[in-house]
Design a protein around this motif. Structure first.
Motif, short mmCIF file in Angstrom:
data_model
loop_
_atom_site.label_atom_id
_atom_site.label_comp_id
_atom_site.label_asym_id
_atom_site.label_seq_id
_atom_site.Cartn_x
_atom_site.Cartn_y
_atom_site.Cartn_z
N MET A 40 66.80 13.83 20.88
CA MET A 40 67.20 12.71 20.03
C MET A 40 68.37 13.13 19.13
SD MET A 40 64.95 10.37 17.39
CE MET A 40 63.52 10.43 18.40
N MET A 41 68.32 14.33 18.62
CA MET A 41 69.40 14.82 17.75
C MET A 41 70.71 15.01 18.52
SD MET A 41 68.18 14.71 14.93
CE MET A 41 67.70 15.50 13.47
N MET A 42 70.61 15.34 19.80
CA MET A 42 71.82 15.49 20.61
C MET A 42 72.50 14.15 20.85
SD MET A 42 70.83 18.35 23.47
CE MET A 42 72.03 17.66 24.57
N VAL A 43 71.74 13.07 20.91
CA VAL A 43 72.29 11.75 21.19
C VAL A 43 72.91 11.11 19.95
CG1 VAL A 43 71.60 9.43 21.94
CG2 VAL A 43 70.71 11.42 23.12
N LEU A 44 72.48 11.49 18.77
CA LEU A 44 72.93 10.85 17.53
C LEU A 44 74.45 10.86 17.33
CD1 LEU A 44 70.12 11.87 15.03
CD2 LEU A 44 70.30 9.83 16.44
N PRO A 45 75.14 11.97 17.56
CA PRO A 45 76.61 11.92 17.40
C PRO A 45 77.28 10.94 18.35
CG PRO A 45 75.87 14.19 17.50
CD PRO A 45 74.69 13.34 17.81
N PHE A 46 76.75 10.83 19.57
CA PHE A 46 77.31 9.86 20.52
C PHE A 46 77.10 8.43 20.03
CE2 PHE A 46 76.36 13.55 23.26
CZ PHE A 46 77.66 13.83 23.68
N MET A 47 75.96 8.19 19.40
CA MET A 47 75.69 6.85 18.87
C MET A 47 76.68 6.51 17.77
SD MET A 47 71.54 6.93 18.88
CE MET A 47 71.38 5.52 17.85
N VAL B 186 79.74 7.75 17.40
CA VAL B 186 81.05 7.56 18.03
C VAL B 186 81.11 6.19 18.70
CG1 VAL B 186 82.54 8.37 19.91
CG2 VAL B 186 81.54 10.01 18.31
N ILE B 187 80.08 5.82 19.44
CA ILE B 187 80.06 4.51 20.10
C ILE B 187 80.08 3.40 19.06
CG2 ILE B 187 78.60 2.96 21.46
CD1 ILE B 187 77.82 5.42 23.13
N GLY B 188 79.34 3.59 17.96
CA GLY B 188 79.29 2.58 16.91
C GLY B 188 80.62 2.34 16.23
N ILE B 189 81.50 3.32 16.24
CA ILE B 189 82.82 3.17 15.61
C ILE B 189 83.89 2.81 16.62
CG2 ILE B 189 84.61 4.43 14.35
CD1 ILE B 189 82.30 5.93 12.94
N VAL B 190 83.86 3.44 17.79
CA VAL B 190 84.92 3.26 18.78
C VAL B 190 84.85 1.89 19.47
CG1 VAL B 190 85.79 4.12 21.00
CG2 VAL B 190 85.27 5.71 19.16
N VAL B 191 83.66 1.42 19.80
CA VAL B 191 83.53 0.14 20.51
C VAL B 191 84.09 -1.02 19.69
CG1 VAL B 191 81.86 -1.53 21.41
CG2 VAL B 191 81.70 0.85 22.06
N PRO B 192 83.74 -1.17 18.40
CA PRO B 192 84.35 -2.25 17.64
C PRO B 192 85.88 -2.10 17.50
CG PRO B 192 82.42 -1.45 16.51
CD PRO B 192 82.68 -0.53 17.64
N TYR B 193 86.35 -0.87 17.37
CA TYR B 193 87.79 -0.64 17.25
C TYR B 193 88.52 -1.11 18.50
CZ TYR B 193 92.25 1.71 16.61
OH TYR B 193 93.59 1.98 16.49
N ILE B 194 88.02 -0.71 19.66
CA ILE B 194 88.65 -1.11 20.91
C ILE B 194 88.54 -2.63 21.10
CG2 ILE B 194 88.46 -0.95 23.43
CD1 ILE B 194 87.66 1.99 23.02
N THR B 195 87.39 -3.18 20.76
CA THR B 195 87.19 -4.62 20.92
C THR B 195 88.15 -5.42 20.06
OG1 THR B 195 84.86 -4.22 21.38
CG2 THR B 195 85.48 -6.46 20.84
N ILE B 196 88.31 -5.05 18.80
CA ILE B 196 89.22 -5.79 17.91
C ILE B 196 90.66 -5.59 18.36
CG2 ILE B 196 89.58 -4.07 16.10
CD1 ILE B 196 88.91 -7.69 15.36
N MET C 16 83.63 -0.01 10.22
CA MET C 16 82.58 0.30 9.24
C MET C 16 81.30 -0.46 9.57
SD MET C 16 83.63 2.54 7.02
CE MET C 16 82.65 2.32 5.56
N GLU C 17 81.42 -1.70 9.99
CA GLU C 17 80.24 -2.47 10.39
C GLU C 17 79.54 -1.79 11.56
OE1 GLU C 17 81.47 -6.44 11.27
OE2 GLU C 17 81.90 -6.91 9.17
N GLY C 18 80.32 -1.35 12.54
CA GLY C 18 79.75 -0.63 13.68
C GLY C 18 79.08 0.66 13.24
N GLY C 19 79.68 1.36 12.29
CA GLY C 19 79.07 2.57 11.75
C GLY C 19 77.76 2.29 11.04
N TYR C 20 77.71 1.16 10.31
CA TYR C 20 76.47 0.77 9.65
C TYR C 20 75.39 0.43 10.68
CZ TYR C 20 79.02 0.53 5.24
OH TYR C 20 79.77 0.83 4.13
N TYR C 21 75.77 -0.25 11.76
CA TYR C 21 74.81 -0.53 12.83
C TYR C 21 74.28 0.77 13.42
CZ TYR C 21 76.22 -5.47 12.95
OH TYR C 21 76.47 -6.77 12.65
#
Length: 141
Positions: free
Chosen positions: A107-114, A116-126, A64-69
């Motif tokens: 810019m709109m095409m990149v937003l979904p990737f942002m 996904v990265i904002g949620i997946v990266v913290p999940y994998i890291t933890i 959730m923190e990554g999603g907020y970022y």
């Protein structure tokens, strides 16, 4: 016309490469910030586990923190990026035979990737960094 098309292709290629490099730097910076944050907060996570928080709840909190970022970055880039584009770049037309057109779809095409990265990266890291028991994490200095 052929020379103009070559010039246009050159500008497009240089702009695309620069945008790609800046994007990669941004993603690496976000990954670094997530890993650093999770490593420095190990004691906090251990204390939360000690008082009854489950692994799943901690993972959800970090995601959730990554999603907020990611949401903050999206809002920031849409508002300030659009303003910058119109105010600075719109007035910075180099050649007399060119005009400026603001295009938002890249810019709109990149937003979904942002997101996904904002949620997946913290999940994998933890998931990767959380291998020790609560007692071992609390003992660490």
């Amino acid at each position: 016309m052929k020379n103009f098309e070559n010039l246009k292709g050159t500008f497009t290629m240089v702009g695309s490469v620069l945008a790609l490099i800046i994007g990669i730097i941004g993603i690496l910076n976000f990954v670094n910030a997530c890993i650093t944050s999770i490593i420095t907060r190990k004691k906090e996570f251990a204390a939360l586990k000690a008082i009854g928080m489950t692994e799943r709840q901690i993972r959800r909190m970090v995601c959730m923190e990554g999603g907020y970022y990611a949401a903050g970055v999206i809002l920031f880039s849409l508002v300030l990026g659009t303003l910058f584009s119109y105010v600075v770049i719109g007035n910075f037309v180099i050649f007399w035979f060119t005009t400026y057109r603001f295009i938002i779809w890249p810019m709109m095409m990149v937003l979904p990737f942002m997101v996904v990265i904002g949620i997946v990266v913290p999940y994998i890291t933890i998931k990767v960094t959380d291998k020790e028991s609560v007692v071992e994490m609390l003992r660490e200095e």
